[in-house]
Motif scaffolding. Structure first.
Motif: not given
Length: 229
Positions: A59-68, A109-128
């Protein structure tokens, strides 16, 4: 009998027919129970072997920051409120991944792989805010991919990042370049991981379930056959 005394031989007491049937049922019940137990143990062993040798996932991950934008000469109409940058990130994320809000988790902090997903992608706005309340306080998109190879997941994340930048550019087509929102990766390189899972825990669970079901099935079959049902 001439010249002697006749002695009557006592009749041999025969075994009651009911006892014979009961004994046959008991023997048959034991055989069926042994067969069920043997089959259950075989299935348990096969299941445990598969669990122990199940391959992990990349699994791979990165954050895309939006800059003013740095300039304020020509205000960006997309940023007309204090939370505009976060809202813009959410809009872009929703365009790229319309189903991102379908599966809520208790923590970002719960990653896609922690949800039992073995093949897939996600793009999410973090919800604290967690599972029951919303609190979007970061202008970034969490991009993740899960798959069978390092190349697959890395390429998937890079493709999603390119889509994010393309959609953001399209939304700002009429905005002067100096006033446009830009993006930046954090960290600067896509992070790659390998998750083999918790095999010992999974193996122990599969053995416990398999042996318990085998024991219950063996007892049930033996009792049912012994009662002639």
């Amino acid at each position: 009998m001439v010249g002697g005394t006749a002695v009557a031989t006592p009749p041999v007491a025969g075994r009651p027919a009911g006892d014979d049937r009961r004994a046959r049922r008991q023997r048959l019940a034991r055989r069926w129970a042994a067969l069920v137990v043997a089959l259950g143990l075989l299935l348990t062993a096969a299941m445990s072997y598969r669990v122990a040798h199940k391959p992990g996932v990349y699994w791979a991950q990165t954050d895309v920051l939006f800059l003013s934008p740095a300039s304020g000469t020509f205000p960006n109409a997309l940023l007309n409120n204090p939370g505009g940058l976060i809202a813009l990130a959410g809009v872009v994320g929703k365009i790229i991944d319309p189903d991102s809000a379908a599966a809520r988790v208790v923590s970002p902090s719960v990653r896609l792989v922690n949800q039992g997903v073995r093949h897939g992608t996600s793009v999410t706005l973090p919800n604290d805010g967690g599972q029951w309340t919303d609190n979007f306080d970061k202008a970034l998109l969490d991009v993740q991919a899960v798959g069978a190879s390092a190349t697959e997941v890395t390429d998937a994340v890079n493709h999603l990042v390119a889509q994010i930048n393309s959609k953001l550019s399209g939304l700002q087509a009429n905005v002067p370049r100096v006033d446009r929102v830009t993006t930046q990766l954090s960290p600067s390189q896509v992070q790659l991981f390998y998750d083999s899972g918790r095999r010992l825990r999974a193996l122990a669970a599969s053995l416990a379930v398999g042996l318990a079901l085998t024991a219950v099935a063996g007892i049930y079959v033996r009792r049912r056959v012994a009662r002639g049902r």
